[in-house]
Design an enzyme around this catalytic site. Structure first.
Site, PDB file in Angstrom:
ATOM      1  CD1 TRP A 259      -6.129   2.243   7.422  1.00 16.48           C
ATOM      2  CD2 TRP A 259      -4.374   1.006   7.898  1.00 16.48           C
ATOM      3  NE1 TRP A 259      -5.501   1.978   6.152  1.00 16.48           N
ATOM      4  CE2 TRP A 259      -4.427   0.949   6.370  1.00 16.48           C
ATOM      5  CE3 TRP A 259      -3.207   0.254   8.407  1.00 16.48           C
ATOM      6  CZ2 TRP A 259      -3.501   0.580   5.385  1.00 16.48           C
ATOM      7  CZ3 TRP A 259      -2.324  -0.487   7.431  1.00 16.48           C
ATOM      8  CH2 TRP A 259      -2.342  -0.408   6.167  1.00 16.48           C
TER       9      TRP A 259
ATOM     10  CD  GLU B 272      -5.478  -2.961   9.585  1.00 16.25           C
ATOM     11  OE1 GLU B 272      -6.672  -2.514   9.140  1.00 16.25           O
ATOM     12  OE2 GLU B 272      -4.440  -3.575   9.192  1.00 16.25           O
TER      13      GLU B 272
ATOM     14  CD  GLN C 112      -2.817  -1.089   2.358  1.00 18.53           C
ATOM     15  OE1 GLN C 112      -2.633  -1.697   3.348  1.00 18.53           O
ATOM     16  NE2 GLN C 112      -3.983  -0.515   1.979  1.00 18.53           N
TER      17      GLN C 112
ATOM     18  CG  ASN D   3      -3.595  -7.193   8.385  1.00 21.12           C
ATOM     19  OD1 ASN D   3      -3.718  -6.490   9.462  1.00 21.12           O
ATOM     20  ND2 ASN D   3      -4.474  -6.880   7.348  1.00 21.12           N
ATOM     21  CD  GLU D   4      -8.003  -6.533   8.351  1.00 22.50           C
ATOM     22  OE1 GLU D   4      -8.209  -6.621   6.915  1.00 22.50           O
ATOM     23  OE2 GLU D   4      -7.945  -5.379   8.784  1.00 22.50           O
TER      24      GLU D   4
ATOM     25  CE1 TYR E  68      -9.649  -1.568   9.320  1.00 25.08           C
ATOM     26  CE2 TYR E  68      -9.862   0.838   9.436  1.00 25.08           C
ATOM     27  CZ  TYR E  68      -9.296  -0.337   9.279  1.00 25.08           C
ATOM     28  OH  TYR E  68      -7.780  -0.486   9.195  1.00 25.08           O
TER      29      TYR E  68
ATOM     30  CD  GLU F 154      -8.517   0.591   2.034  1.00 25.24           C
ATOM     31  OE1 GLU F 154      -7.450   1.063   2.686  1.00 25.24           O
ATOM     32  OE2 GLU F 154      -9.111  -0.530   2.174  1.00 25.24           O
ATOM     33  CD1 TRP F 155      -6.626  -2.961   1.048  1.00 24.78           C
ATOM     34  CD2 TRP F 155      -5.105  -3.770  -0.207  1.00 24.78           C
ATOM     35  NE1 TRP F 155      -5.613  -3.331   1.845  1.00 24.78           N
ATOM     36  CE2 TRP F 155      -4.546  -3.786   1.181  1.00 24.78           C
ATOM     37  CE3 TRP F 155      -4.470  -4.393  -1.156  1.00 24.78           C
ATOM     38  CZ2 TRP F 155      -3.147  -4.166   1.554  1.00 24.78           C
ATOM     39  CZ3 TRP F 155      -3.125  -4.729  -0.938  1.00 24.78           C
ATOM     40  CH2 TRP F 155      -2.571  -4.776   0.473  1.00 24.78           C
TER      41      TRP F 155
END
Ligand SMILES: CCOCCOc1ccc(-c2cn(C[C@@H]3NC[C@@H](O)[C@H]3O)nn2)cc1
Length: 447
Positions: free
Chosen positions: A399, A353, A20, A165-166, A296, A406-407
């Site tokens: 984050w 995050e 990123q 991650n995730e 989030y 952002e993907w």
């Protein structure tokens, strides 16, 4: 107004990830990752954006560390690009890649900032994807070899490690929903991948212990909260399935050594059969030193038969939303953290995050991102509630340090407390940077 005070040993930080922010995709010996391939496949990423340049942090890392120094953070969470270390995933080691991360880590340490290293933040070597990627159990051993090299290479410099991650995003978002790389849409495949990821995590922790690495290791699941629309059992159960897909599916195996029956049964109804080999669950169930939690957003949900994978629908409550469209739901942050404490006990937790998307642009050199400040106030208040309720929170890492790729949204969605002009690569501290800096300095803020 209320003073929201944090524990005196609270650690504060910022987070980024290799694909990123680094750019220099074809420099320094780096090999091709699945996000290079995915982002360059038309239709996958808004505006056809990719990580070739990103924030150019590969060349500008010193400037970025200066920003962190000014911010006053204790810890910087970054990820390593596997293909900078092993361009083909296995085999020959790329010294230039190791040298880059030594430069970054040395700069952090020189400035009194602790490096927290995420070994895998989604940029799988394409060479391994070509052999089945995470669905191929050989990828598990390739990852452990990569982790072992990193543990040895950075022994004494990096003392906080995250394996994955995730894993929900790596498995289900990327192989069932299909909006992230490699873009499969197959529930059986995705669920088997989630299992291989957990085995990977467990084997990596075993290697970490075997090497007696000086430091701590954990992983960073992402979470969400779904508040039941009513106290009807069907609504409660539906919300529990959605929350369980993110939390219990990944945390029960690590902390309890078993998958949650209510999710196993649901996946079985959907035709999923997990291939669990002898010893897998024992491998996964390795004690970790800390847990990273990413949060989030949340929603209100209710049961709806045959709706989606888990038979629930979101009920629109007209909550304020960030610019990426996610409802602002700080209560869910508190609920997630207290649920984790109630389920898994006193495991030390870093919020690895939490942040928001606001696309404010500079005006006369200033970025007035009041929305992001409000989001931080609301979620840090929720975090304080969790701490006061006994959740063992060791730190908060927002984050993100800077706007970045952002993907699937490309560069259209901005999560940074520092604005990045993607044409000039100029960094501009946003109002939220100064708010966060003051909060870190005080270790409190006024709500
Ligand atoms: C048609 C259905 O479409 C569903 C889209 O579903 C999602 C879910 C979750 C996300 C998501 C994005 N982020 C932020 C990142 N976390 C790691 C870091 O790299 C940040 O950039 N977290 N979750 C995106 C999309």
């Amino acid at each position: 107004m209320a003073i929201i005070q944090f524990p005196k040993d609270m650690k504060w930080g910022t987070a980024t990830a290799s694909y990123q922010i680094e750019g220099a995709a074809n420099e320094g010996g780096r090999g091709v990752s699945i996000w290079d391939t995915f982002s360059k496949t038309p239709g996958n990423v808004v505006n056809g954006d990719n990580g070739d340049v990103a924030c150019d942090s590969y060349h500008r890392y010193e400037e970025d560390v200066e920003l962190m120094k000014d911010l006053g953070i204790d810890v910087y969470r970054f990820s390593v690009s596997w293909t900078r270390i092993f361009p083909n995933g296995t085999g020959e080691v790329n010294q230039e890649g190791l040298d880059y991360y030594h430069r970054l880590v040395d700069k952090l340490l020189e400035n009194g900032i602790e490096p927290m290293c995420t070994l895998y933040h989604w940029d799988l070597p394409q060479a391994l994807q070509d052999k089945g990627g995470w669905h191929n159990r050989e990828t598990i051993d390739a990852f452990v070899d990569y982790a072992e090299l990193m543990f040895k290479e950075f022994s004494g410099k990096i003392k906080k490690w995250l394996t994955l991650n995730e894993p929900w995003c790596i498995s289900f978002l990327s192989n069932y929903i299909g909006v992230h790389a490699p873009g499969n849409q197959d529930l059986q495949l995705a669920t088997q991948i989630s299992h291989h990821l957990l085995v990977t995590h467990g084997k990596t922790v075993q290697k970490f212990r075997e090497l007696a690495v000086d430091g701590e290791i954990g992983f960073a699941p992402n979470t969400t909260w779904l508040e039941p629309y009513s106290n009807r059992q069907e609504d409660i159960d539906a919300c529990n399935r959605e929350i369980g897909w993110y939390i219990e599916w990944f945390m029960d195996p690590v902390f309890k050594g078993t998958y949650p029956d209510f999710m196993v049964d649901w996946f079985k109804k959907k035709g999923v059969e997990l291939d669990i080999q002898d010893g897998d669950m024992e491998t996964i169930n390795q004690p970790v030193d800390f847990l990273g939690i990413n949060y989030y957003t949340g929603h209100i949900g209710r049961y709806k038969e045959n709706e989606g994978l888990l038979d629930w629908e979101m009920v629109e409550m007209n909550y304020d939303r960030t610019d990426i469209g996610w409802p602002i739901f700080p209560e869910g942050f508190y609920q997630v953290l207290t649920r984790i404490k109630d389920s898994y006990g006193d495991i030390p937790i870093y919020i690895t995050e939490n942040g928001s998307c606001y696309n404010d642009e500079p005006e006369n050199g200033r970025v007035k991102d009041s929305g992001r400040i409000n989001y931080l106030e609301q979620h840090l208040t929720a975090l304080s509630r969790a701490i006061e309720s006994g959740v063992n929170i060791k730190g908060y890492i927002t984050w993100s340090l800077m706007d970045n790729f952002e993907w699937a949204e490309g560069y259209t969605m901005r999560f940074g407390i520092v604005h990045v002009n993607y044409r000039t690569l100029e960094r501009t501290k946003k109002d939220s940077f100064y708010w966060y800096k003051q909060t870190i300095e005080n270790n409190w803020f006024e709500n």
